[in-house]
Design a protein around this motif. Structure first.
Motif, PDB file in Angstrom:
ATOM      1  N   LYS A 132       0.833  -1.197   0.000  1.00 43.28           N
ATOM      2  CA  LYS A 132       0.000   0.000   0.000  1.00 43.28           C
ATOM      3  C   LYS A 132       0.868   1.248   0.000  1.00 43.28           C
ATOM      4  O   LYS A 132       1.820   1.351   0.777  1.00 43.28           O
ATOM      5  N   GLY A 133       0.511   2.193  -0.891  1.00 42.74           N
ATOM      6  CA  GLY A 133       1.204   3.479  -0.891  1.00 42.74           C
ATOM      7  C   GLY A 133       1.919   3.766  -2.193  1.00 42.74           C
ATOM      8  O   GLY A 133       2.050   2.912  -3.079  1.00 42.74           O
ATOM      9  N   GLY A 134       2.405   4.994  -2.308  1.00 46.36           N
ATOM     10  CA  GLY A 134       3.166   5.414  -3.473  1.00 46.36           C
ATOM     11  C   GLY A 134       2.291   5.983  -4.574  1.00 46.36           C
ATOM     12  O   GLY A 134       1.067   5.877  -4.558  1.00 46.36           O
ATOM     13  N   THR A 135       2.963   6.617  -5.555  1.00 47.53           N
ATOM     14  CA  THR A 135       2.282   7.193  -6.715  1.00 47.53           C
ATOM     15  C   THR A 135       2.649   6.402  -7.954  1.00 47.53           C
ATOM     16  O   THR A 135       3.816   6.314  -8.331  1.00 47.53           O
ATOM     17  N   LEU A 136       1.662   5.814  -8.584  1.00 43.21           N
ATOM     18  CA  LEU A 136       1.830   5.035  -9.812  1.00 43.21           C
ATOM     19  C   LEU A 136       1.545   5.924 -11.009  1.00 43.21           C
ATOM     20  O   LEU A 136       0.485   6.550 -11.080  1.00 43.21           O
ATOM     21  N   ASP A 137       2.479   5.985 -11.952  1.00 43.16           N
ATOM     22  CA  ASP A 137       2.275   6.712 -13.197  1.00 43.16           C
ATOM     23  C   ASP A 137       1.936   5.730 -14.312  1.00 43.16           C
ATOM     24  O   ASP A 137       2.649   4.738 -14.508  1.00 43.16           O
ATOM     25  N   ILE A 138       0.851   6.012 -15.027  1.00 44.19           N
ATOM     26  CA  ILE A 138       0.454   5.206 -16.190  1.00 44.19           C
ATOM     27  C   ILE A 138       0.623   6.084 -17.417  1.00 44.19           C
ATOM     28  O   ILE A 138      -0.003   7.144 -17.529  1.00 44.19           O
ATOM     29  N   LEU A 139       1.501   5.667 -18.319  1.00 48.33           N
ATOM     30  CA  LEU A 139       1.901   6.489 -19.459  1.00 48.33           C
ATOM     31  C   LEU A 139       1.111   6.070 -20.693  1.00 48.33           C
ATOM     32  O   LEU A 139       1.170   4.918 -21.114  1.00 48.33           O
ATOM     33  N   ILE A 142     -11.254  11.232  -9.069  1.00 47.65           N
ATOM     34  CA  ILE A 142     -10.426  12.152  -9.840  1.00 47.65           C
ATOM     35  C   ILE A 142     -10.213  13.437  -9.053  1.00 47.65           C
ATOM     36  O   ILE A 142     -11.160  14.139  -8.696  1.00 47.65           O
ATOM     37  N   GLU A 143      -8.947  13.729  -8.778  1.00 47.95           N
ATOM     38  CA  GLU A 143      -8.595  14.966  -8.081  1.00 47.95           C
ATOM     39  C   GLU A 143      -8.467  16.113  -9.067  1.00 47.95           C
ATOM     40  O   GLU A 143      -8.930  17.227  -8.818  1.00 47.95           O
ATOM     41  N   THR A 146      -5.155  12.946 -12.430  1.00 46.51           N
ATOM     42  CA  THR A 146      -4.657  12.490 -11.135  1.00 46.51           C
ATOM     43  C   THR A 146      -5.795  11.876 -10.327  1.00 46.51           C
ATOM     44  O   THR A 146      -6.825  12.525 -10.094  1.00 46.51           O
ATOM     45  N   LEU A 147      -5.593  10.623  -9.920  1.00 45.96           N
ATOM     46  CA  LEU A 147      -6.558   9.924  -9.078  1.00 45.96           C
ATOM     47  C   LEU A 147      -6.012   9.815  -7.661  1.00 45.96           C
ATOM     48  O   LEU A 147      -4.828   9.508  -7.467  1.00 45.96           O
ATOM     49  N   VAL A 148      -6.869  10.053  -6.689  1.00 43.56           N
ATOM     50  CA  VAL A 148      -6.511   9.865  -5.277  1.00 43.56           C
ATOM     51  C   VAL A 148      -7.534   8.928  -4.649  1.00 43.56           C
ATOM     52  O   VAL A 148      -8.572   8.631  -5.237  1.00 43.56           O
ATOM     53  N   ARG A 149      -7.246   8.458  -3.461  1.00 46.09           N
ATOM     54  CA  ARG A 149      -8.123   7.485  -2.827  1.00 46.09           C
ATOM     55  C   ARG A 149      -9.520   8.066  -2.570  1.00 46.09           C
ATOM     56  O   ARG A 149      -9.674   9.216  -2.168  1.00 46.09           O
ATOM     57  N   ASN A 150     -10.520   7.227  -2.815  1.00 43.97           N
ATOM     58  CA  ASN A 150     -11.897   7.519  -2.425  1.00 43.97           C
ATOM     59  C   ASN A 150     -12.095   6.916  -1.042  1.00 43.97           C
ATOM     60  O   ASN A 150     -12.183   5.698  -0.889  1.00 43.97           O
ATOM     61  N   LYS A 151     -12.166   7.756  -0.033  1.00 45.79           N
ATOM     62  CA  LYS A 151     -12.216   7.273   1.345  1.00 45.79           C
ATOM     63  C   LYS A 151     -13.525   6.569   1.680  1.00 45.79           C
ATOM     64  O   LYS A 151     -13.618   5.875   2.709  1.00 45.79           O
ATOM     65  N   GLU A 152     -14.526   6.731   0.840  1.00 47.39           N
ATOM     66  CA  GLU A 152     -15.814   6.079   1.103  1.00 47.39           C
ATOM     67  C   GLU A 152     -15.895   4.678   0.509  1.00 47.39           C
ATOM     68  O   GLU A 152     -16.859   3.957   0.737  1.00 47.39           O
ATOM     69  N   VAL A 167      -1.487   8.502 -11.443  1.00 44.24           N
ATOM     70  CA  VAL A 167      -1.449   9.612 -12.391  1.00 44.24           C
ATOM     71  C   VAL A 167      -1.375   9.068 -13.811  1.00 44.24           C
ATOM     72  O   VAL A 167      -0.438   8.341 -14.150  1.00 44.24           O
ATOM     73  N   PHE A 168      -2.386   9.371 -14.618  1.00 42.90           N
ATOM     74  CA  PHE A 168      -2.352   9.042 -16.044  1.00 42.90           C
ATOM     75  C   PHE A 168      -1.679  10.197 -16.771  1.00 42.90           C
ATOM     76  O   PHE A 168      -2.203  11.321 -16.777  1.00 42.90           O
ATOM     77  N   LYS A 169      -0.521   9.945 -17.343  1.00 46.03           N
ATOM     78  CA  LYS A 169       0.186  10.965 -18.117  1.00 46.03           C
ATOM     79  C   LYS A 169      -0.146  10.773 -19.592  1.00 46.03           C
ATOM     80  O   LYS A 169       0.201   9.745 -20.185  1.00 46.03           O
ATOM     81  N   GLU A 170      -0.846  11.759 -20.166  1.00 49.06           N
ATOM     82  CA  GLU A 170      -1.367  11.636 -21.523  1.00 49.06           C
ATOM     83  C   GLU A 170      -0.393  12.190 -22.556  1.00 49.06           C
ATOM     84  O   GLU A 170       0.595  12.847 -22.226  1.00 49.06           O
ATOM     85  N   SER A 171      -0.696  11.896 -23.822  1.00 49.26           N
ATOM     86  CA  SER A 171       0.047  12.424 -24.976  1.00 49.26           C
ATOM     87  C   SER A 171       1.519  12.033 -24.950  1.00 49.26           C
ATOM     88  O   SER A 171       2.389  12.798 -25.382  1.00 49.26           O
ATOM     89  N   GLN A 172       1.796  10.825 -24.470  1.00 50.42           N
ATOM     90  CA  GLN A 172       3.177  10.358 -24.367  1.00 50.42           C
ATOM     91  C   GLN A 172       3.614   9.694 -25.673  1.00 50.42           C
ATOM     92  O   GLN A 172       2.896   8.865 -26.228  1.00 50.42           O
ATOM     93  N   ASP A 173       4.789  10.038 -26.166  1.00 53.21           N
ATOM     94  CA  ASP A 173       5.341   9.407 -27.355  1.00 53.21           C
ATOM     95  C   ASP A 173       5.772   7.980 -27.025  1.00 53.21           C
ATOM     96  O   ASP A 173       6.444   7.738 -26.017  1.00 53.21           O
ATOM     97  N   ALA A 174       5.371   7.026 -27.875  1.00 58.57           N
ATOM     98  CA  ALA A 174       5.615   5.611 -27.580  1.00 58.57           C
ATOM     99  C   ALA A 174       7.097   5.302 -27.445  1.00 58.57           C
ATOM    100  O   ALA A 174       7.524   4.592 -26.514  1.00 58.57           O
ATOM    101  N   SER A 175       7.899   5.827 -28.349  1.00 56.68           N
ATOM    102  CA  SER A 175       9.331   5.537 -28.309  1.00 56.68           C
ATOM    103  C   SER A 175       9.986   6.150 -27.077  1.00 56.68           C
ATOM    104  O   SER A 175      10.796   5.515 -26.398  1.00 56.68           O
ATOM    105  N   THR A 176       9.602   7.385 -26.778  1.00 61.36           N
ATOM    106  CA  THR A 176      10.163   8.067 -25.598  1.00 61.36           C
ATOM    107  C   THR A 176       9.769   7.328 -24.318  1.00 61.36           C
ATOM    108  O   THR A 176      10.587   7.158 -23.404  1.00 61.36           O
TER     109      THR A 176
END
Length: 555
Positions: free
Chosen positions: A39-46, A221-222, A231-237, A254-263
């Protein structure tokens, strides 16, 4: 689709990696012994997407990906490597109780369900959410239910004060669906995004709701900056006591959008900084996989699916000589699947395909009506063309204007030309390609792909081969129509007993291939790369995507 879901919608077919894994998991101690989830930390989804749709009415998100983090549904998916996918209760206590021969389905909500503001979730919220999906200004979502509910074909949504009477809510815990005809896969449909609750009366500002819906899942969604990040944060309910599927490991996603596939691939290979806590949402193409193959440490962080989504060459069965069965059969033998698979990324890009129902689907029967070597049978193809009087066949093949698709289309072109068939390639941008194949008829062949929306043969067969799906945005791009197949589809669709239904779908599969409306090419494998801190990054037998609901970070 419609994903992949359908691969024609999201990306080119990817090659698989040299190191085949059903999944990978990083190290790290767990503070949740019951689930093995840290449990914990910030996950980035590219992601390469410039905007993610969060409105359940317009989303095509698979049950285990982005929307599943925010929006629960009546049912959901239990998918695990090595096991057949199952539909299981989510907000409801069961996967549905059928009556009236499968025309009526009843659900009861679990106790203790709440929205992010603490308001109890009731069946009226689910009814409102489904009704919103019928609104003309809310398009693009998965819409199987719209043609099944009584009155659905004429309903225009709730924003003018009208309700859909075939969805009954006798009390806050009970919801009843009345269908025009029996539908055995309704429990799977109840896992679609449209079956997520929307607080009754909310979501009339559709743009605002798409950006920031009211959460019923473990995250809310924050912030949402289109084209940049969500950016998504926990829903305490949210309570894990009511949810056996989502583990809610990261504190923030965190969903990071518009990411270049090669980069993105280079960053994940380097595995520095935030990349350690990230994974790529797009499956890797041949170029990106070559980068991973050069780095053994990165290969250890690669998750590759089993063979699943089907890549196929659709044949416009209503156009010219292609209306002749012998000509379509000739194409089965003329294609060089070996060269096609090489163009897709090599031997591990997928397995050769011969059936329409894809691997990982319960009840699938393996068969091959056009047995030949991987390179085809040119002499057999020429013989059939000769018998059909089609020795000077000139065809147009439409494909997406993408390097991976173009390479595959060129392999198809070269294979067919061995049999004396002249093929002209017509590359189109994604929107034009979709319009040309789902609404248009001015093409002969199409390079297409398909990831079923739910793990039933129904989702392989009905959208692609039922004559009702010709035109109007439907995905029967072969323009295939056979009353016998339509009748089999209708019978299978209306069969509640799943073992009986699976036998009927297998019959529909084989009977369709007897008419050769498509050339199955490969069941694609899909590979995804994650950083070294990412745990529980696994791909089940279906679908060919990581299960976002289980991913966590080493602590």
């Amino acid at each position: 689709m419609h994903r992949p879901k359908r691969l024609t919608i999201t990306a080119a077919v990817a090659a698989a990696a040299a190191l085949v894994l059903t999944g990978c998991s990083g190290g790290g101690a767990s503070d949740d012994a019951s689930t093995g989830t840290s449990k914990g930390g910030t996950l980035d989804i590219l992601t390469a997407q410039t905007a993610l749709h969060w409105d359940p009415a317009t989303s095509q998100s698979l049950g285990i990906t982005s929307m599943g983090l925010v929006a629960r549904r009546l049912t959901t998916w239990d998918v695990q490597p090595g096991k057949t996918a199952k539909v299981v209760p989510d907000l409801a206590t069961t996967t549905g109780e059928s009556s009236d021969g499968g025309k009526t389905w009843t659900y009861t909500l679990k106790d203790g369900l709440k929205f992010q503001d603490g308001t109890p979730i009731t069946t009226k919220d689910i009814k409102w959410g489904i009704e919103r999906s019928f609104a003309p200004n809310l398009t693009g979502g998965l819409s199987y239910h719209k043609s099944l509910l009584v009155g659905g074909s004429d309903y225009q949504g709730p924003f003018e004060g009208k309700t859909l009477d075939s969805i009954e809510t006798p009390d806050d815990k009970t919801i009843v669906f009345k269908l025009d005809a029996p539908y055995g896969d309704w429990p799977w449909l109840a896992s679609m995004p449209a079956f997520a609750p929307v607080p009754e009366g909310e979501g009339t500002d559709t743009g605002a709701y798409d950006a920031k819906p009211v959460s019923s899942g473990p995250y809310q969604i924050e912030s949402n900056t289109q084209g940049s990040q969500v950016t998504l944060v926990r829903n305490k309910e949210w309570s894990a006591k009511t949810d056996s599927i989502r583990t809610a490991g990261p504190s923030k996603i965190v969903f990071k959008e518009s990411q270049d596939a090669s980069t993105t691939t280079q960053s994940l290979i380097a595995d520095n900084g935030d990349a350690k806590n990230s994974f790529g949402a797009q499956f890797l193409g041949a170029a990106e996989l070559n980068q991973v193959r050069a780095n053994p440490a990165a290969q250890d962080r690669l998750a590759t699916s089993k063979a699943g989504p089907i890549t196929y060459m659709a044949i416009n069965t209503q156009r010219g000589k292609l209306a002749d069965l012998e000509v379509r059969q000739a194409l089965q033998y003329a294609v060089d699947r070996k060269s096609f698979r090489i163009a897709a990324g090599g031997a591990l890009a997928g397995e050769y395909a011969s059936t329409l129902v894809t691997p990982g689907i319960a009840g699938r029967k393996d068969y091959d009506l056009y047995k030949t070597g991987a390179t085809g049978d040119v002499d057999k193809a020429k013989q059939l063309l000769q018998e059909a009087g089609a020795t000077d066949l000139r065809l147009t093949l439409v494909t997406q204007n993408d390097p991976t698709y173009l390479a595959q289309a060129q392999a198809l072109q070269a294979g067919l030309e061995r049999a004396g068939i002249t093929v002209t390639l017509k590359p189109l941008d994604y929107d034009s390609f979709t319009q040309a194949t789902t609404n248009g008829t001015d093409f002969d062949l199409s390079l297409s792909s398909w990831q079923p929306d739910f793990p039933s043969a129904n989702a392989n067969i009905q959208p692609l081969y039922d004559s009702s799906q010709i035109g109007g945005g439907g995905y029967n791009v072969s323009k295939y129509s056979n009353p016998e197949v339509d009748a089999l589809i209708a019978k299978a669709t209306g069969t509640v007993d799943q073992s009986e239904a699976q036998q009927l779908w297998a019959q529909a599969d084989r009977r369709t291939m007897e008419d050769a409306p498509v050339v199955p090419l490969i069941y694609a494998k899909q590979s995804f790369l994650a950083g070294s801190n990412v745990e529980n990054f696994r791909i089940a037998d279906f679908p060919a995507y990581p299960n976002y609901l289980k991913v966590s970070l080493a602590q």
